[in-house]
Write a protein that holds these residues in place. Structure first.
Motif, PDB file in Angstrom:
ATOM      1  N   PRO A  27       0.811  -1.228   0.000  1.00  0.00           N
ATOM      2  CA  PRO A  27       0.000   0.000   0.000  1.00  0.00           C
ATOM      3  C   PRO A  27       0.843   1.276   0.000  1.00  0.00           C
ATOM      4  N   PHE A  28       2.141   1.135  -0.304  1.00  0.00           N
ATOM      5  CA  PHE A  28       3.045   2.288  -0.279  1.00  0.00           C
ATOM      6  C   PHE A  28       3.289   2.853  -1.672  1.00  0.00           C
ATOM      7  N   ASP A  29       2.498   2.404  -2.619  1.00  0.00           N
ATOM      8  CA  ASP A  29       2.671   2.797  -4.006  1.00  0.00           C
ATOM      9  C   ASP A  29       2.464   4.295  -4.198  1.00  0.00           C
ATOM     10  N   THR A  30       3.299   4.928  -5.023  1.00  0.00           N
ATOM     11  CA  THR A  30       4.512   4.350  -5.578  1.00  0.00           C
ATOM     12  C   THR A  30       5.753   5.096  -5.095  1.00  0.00           C
ATOM     13  N   LEU A  31       5.616   6.398  -4.838  1.00  0.00           N
ATOM     14  CA  LEU A  31       6.782   7.200  -4.456  1.00  0.00           C
ATOM     15  C   LEU A  31       6.780   7.450  -2.945  1.00  0.00           C
ATOM     16  N   ASN A  32       6.823   6.364  -2.180  1.00  0.00           N
ATOM     17  CA  ASN A  32       6.940   6.510  -0.735  1.00  0.00           C
ATOM     18  C   ASN A  32       8.365   6.911  -0.373  1.00  0.00           C
ATOM     19  N   LEU A  33       8.503   8.015   0.372  1.00  0.00           N
ATOM     20  CA  LEU A  33       9.821   8.512   0.752  1.00  0.00           C
ATOM     21  C   LEU A  33      10.113   8.320   2.239  1.00  0.00           C
ATOM     22  N   GLY A  34       9.206   7.679   2.960  1.00  0.00           N
ATOM     23  CA  GLY A  34       9.379   7.518   4.395  1.00  0.00           C
ATOM     24  C   GLY A  34      10.021   6.197   4.772  1.00  0.00           C
ATOM     25  N   MET A  35      11.082   6.276   5.575  1.00  0.00           N
ATOM     26  CA  MET A  35      11.742   5.078   6.095  1.00  0.00           C
ATOM     27  C   MET A  35      11.033   4.525   7.329  1.00  0.00           C
ATOM     28  N   GLY A  36      10.137   5.295   7.923  1.00  0.00           N
ATOM     29  CA  GLY A  36       9.497   4.885   9.158  1.00  0.00           C
ATOM     30  C   GLY A  36       8.267   4.029   8.982  1.00  0.00           C
ATOM     31  N   VAL A  37       7.983   3.596   7.753  1.00  0.00           N
ATOM     32  CA  VAL A  37       6.864   2.691   7.483  1.00  0.00           C
ATOM     33  C   VAL A  37       7.442   1.368   6.979  1.00  0.00           C
ATOM     34  N   PRO A  38       6.681   0.270   7.072  1.00  0.00           N
ATOM     35  CA  PRO A  38       7.229  -1.042   6.712  1.00  0.00           C
ATOM     36  C   PRO A  38       7.300  -1.301   5.210  1.00  0.00           C
ATOM     37  N   ASP A  39       7.841  -0.351   4.487  1.00  0.00           N
ATOM     38  CA  ASP A  39       8.112  -0.516   3.056  1.00  0.00           C
ATOM     39  C   ASP A  39       9.497  -1.142   2.901  1.00  0.00           C
ATOM     40  N   ASP A  40       9.788  -1.653   1.720  1.00  0.00           N
ATOM     41  CA  ASP A  40      11.110  -2.197   1.424  1.00  0.00           C
ATOM     42  C   ASP A  40      12.136  -1.060   1.423  1.00  0.00           C
ATOM     43  N   ARG A  41      13.191  -1.195   2.215  1.00  0.00           N
ATOM     44  CA  ARG A  41      14.171  -0.122   2.364  1.00  0.00           C
ATOM     45  C   ARG A  41      14.824   0.248   1.033  1.00  0.00           C
ATOM     46  N   ASP A  42      15.150  -0.766   0.233  1.00  0.00           N
ATOM     47  CA  ASP A  42      15.782  -0.482  -1.057  1.00  0.00           C
ATOM     48  C   ASP A  42      14.840   0.310  -1.965  1.00  0.00           C
ATOM     49  N   ALA A  43      13.558   0.030  -1.878  1.00  0.00           N
ATOM     50  CA  ALA A  43      12.579   0.781  -2.677  1.00  0.00           C
ATOM     51  C   ALA A  43      12.549   2.236  -2.246  1.00  0.00           C
ATOM     52  N   VAL A  44      12.592   2.489  -0.935  1.00  0.00           N
ATOM     53  CA  VAL A  44      12.565   3.870  -0.456  1.00  0.00           C
ATOM     54  C   VAL A  44      13.816   4.618  -0.888  1.00  0.00           C
ATOM     55  N   VAL A  45      14.960   3.961  -0.811  1.00  0.00           N
ATOM     56  CA  VAL A  45      16.209   4.595  -1.268  1.00  0.00           C
ATOM     57  C   VAL A  45      16.100   4.971  -2.742  1.00  0.00           C
ATOM     58  N   GLU A  46      15.561   4.061  -3.548  1.00  0.00           N
ATOM     59  CA  GLU A  46      15.403   4.360  -4.977  1.00  0.00           C
ATOM     60  C   GLU A  46      14.383   5.484  -5.184  1.00  0.00           C
ATOM     61  N   ASN A  47      13.315   5.473  -4.411  1.00  0.00           N
ATOM     62  CA  ASN A  47      12.332   6.550  -4.518  1.00  0.00           C
ATOM     63  C   ASN A  47      12.946   7.901  -4.190  1.00  0.00           C
ATOM     64  N   ARG A  48      13.781   7.942  -3.170  1.00  0.00           N
ATOM     65  CA  ARG A  48      14.432   9.203  -2.806  1.00  0.00           C
ATOM     66  C   ARG A  48      15.378   9.667  -3.916  1.00  0.00           C
ATOM     67  N   ARG A  49      16.021   8.713  -4.565  1.00  0.00           N
ATOM     68  CA  ARG A  49      16.881   9.083  -5.697  1.00  0.00           C
ATOM     69  C   ARG A  49      16.047   9.646  -6.837  1.00  0.00           C
ATOM     70  N   ILE A  50      14.913   9.008  -7.128  1.00  0.00           N
ATOM     71  CA  ILE A  50      14.029   9.461  -8.209  1.00  0.00           C
ATOM     72  C   ILE A  50      13.501  10.863  -7.921  1.00  0.00           C
ATOM     73  N   ALA A  51      13.028  11.085  -6.707  1.00  0.00           N
ATOM     74  CA  ALA A  51      12.468  12.395  -6.360  1.00  0.00           C
ATOM     75  C   ALA A  51      13.516  13.489  -6.479  1.00  0.00           C
ATOM     76  N   ALA A  52      14.704  13.229  -5.966  1.00  0.00           N
ATOM     77  CA  ALA A  52      15.766  14.231  -6.029  1.00  0.00           C
ATOM     78  C   ALA A  52      16.150  14.545  -7.467  1.00  0.00           C
ATOM     79  N   ALA A  53      16.261  13.505  -8.304  1.00  0.00           N
ATOM     80  CA  ALA A  53      16.632  13.722  -9.705  1.00  0.00           C
ATOM     81  C   ALA A  53      15.582  14.559 -10.423  1.00  0.00           C
ATOM     82  N   ARG A  54      14.313  14.304 -10.136  1.00  0.00           N
ATOM     83  CA  ARG A  54      13.245  15.068 -10.796  1.00  0.00           C
ATOM     84  C   ARG A  54      13.247  16.531 -10.367  1.00  0.00           C
ATOM     85  N   LEU A  55      13.657  16.784  -9.127  1.00  0.00           N
ATOM     86  CA  LEU A  55      13.676  18.155  -8.631  1.00  0.00           C
ATOM     87  C   LEU A  55      14.990  18.865  -8.946  1.00  0.00           C
ATOM     88  N   GLY A  56      16.003  18.088  -9.312  1.00  0.00           N
ATOM     89  CA  GLY A  56      17.226  18.706  -9.801  1.00  0.00           C
ATOM     90  C   GLY A  56      18.367  18.814  -8.810  1.00  0.00           C
TER      91      GLY A  56
END
Length: 240
Positions: A27-56
């Motif tokens: 239920p964390f689909d798709t751009l979850n940026l929070g480490m404090g929820v039980p999402d896959d850690r590697d997915a959150v790291v990748e999401n943070r990379r995606i968000a940062a790249a989009r913002l520049g």
């Protein structure tokens, strides 16, 4: 992404949205940026990379908080997690400040002339304790001038949707009466945006931009009140 706004010459602020890419599964689909929820850690790291790249900016520049619904504010000197606080300030122009939310109010602030930026997370308890005012005070201690600070308030649950028992409403309104609201059902509520805006005005802030979207009402944003088990979106403030 929500539109990136300018908080002054050279300073940008922006808020992510739930489906701005991302790799998290329900239920964390798709751009979850929070480490404090039980999402896959590697997915959150990748999401943070995606968000940062989009913002520049590079995701390795970001300062995060371990948010605990306090009014404590830290000074950031390096990227990473700054501690168990709900506000962060820096004078370093190479750092990006991030704040996470899923109904609580994200606050981004800047005094470009003093080269001071800040970010905070203000939920019901943070609003009751005055984290927004504490953020402004810490920025001033680090060289900012109140009259030059510009603030952006991100999406949050609105006062018509945020129902709370009367005693919890009173916890907030004892210090900030402007936060009192009535829900659509006529029950006691809390208006985080109205309360924090009033706190900022009392602190002397004259420039406040507000994203009026309600997180519970908008499917493009995460909402803990609506979905219970869900992700977190982010607000970022950075030097372009």
């Amino acid at each position: 992404m929500s539109a990136v706004i300018e908080l002054g010459p050279g300073v940008r602020a922006g808020f992510t949205q739930r489906y701005d890419g991302g790799v998290s599964a329900e239920p964390f689909d798709t751009l979850n940026l929070g480490m404090g929820v039980p999402d896959d850690r590697d997915a959150v790291v990748e999401n943070r990379r995606i968000a940062a790249a989009r913002l520049g900016f590079g995701h390795g520049r970001v300062v995060w908080m371990n948010q605990v619904h306090s009014a404590d504010v830290a000074i950031a000197e390096e990227p990473g997690v700054v501690g168990r606080v709900d506000g962060v300030v820096t004078t370093r122009t190479d750092l990006v400040l991030g704040t996470l939310a899923a109904d609580c109010l994200p606050i981004l602030a800047a005094d470009p002339a003093a080269r001071v930026i800040g970010a905070a997370h203000s939920g019901r308890l943070g609003t009751a304790h005055g984290v927004a005012s504490a953020l402004v005070a810490e920025m001033v201690r680090n060289g900012a001038e109140v009259g030059r600070i510009t603030v952006a308030l991100g999406p949050s649950i609105c006062g018509r949707c945020y129902e709370v028992p009367h005693h919890l409403q009173e916890e907030v309104t004892r210090s900030t009466p402007e936060a009192a609201s009535r829900t659509r059902e006529g029950t006691p509520g809390v208006d985080l945006c109205a309360g924090v805006t009033a706190q900022l005005q009392r602190a002397g802030i004259g420039h406040v931009a507000v994203d009026e979207r309600c997180t519970l009402e908008s499917p493009d944003l995460f909402s803990h009140r609506r979905d219970s088990k869900t992700g977190r979106f982010a607000g970022y403030v950075w030097w372009a």
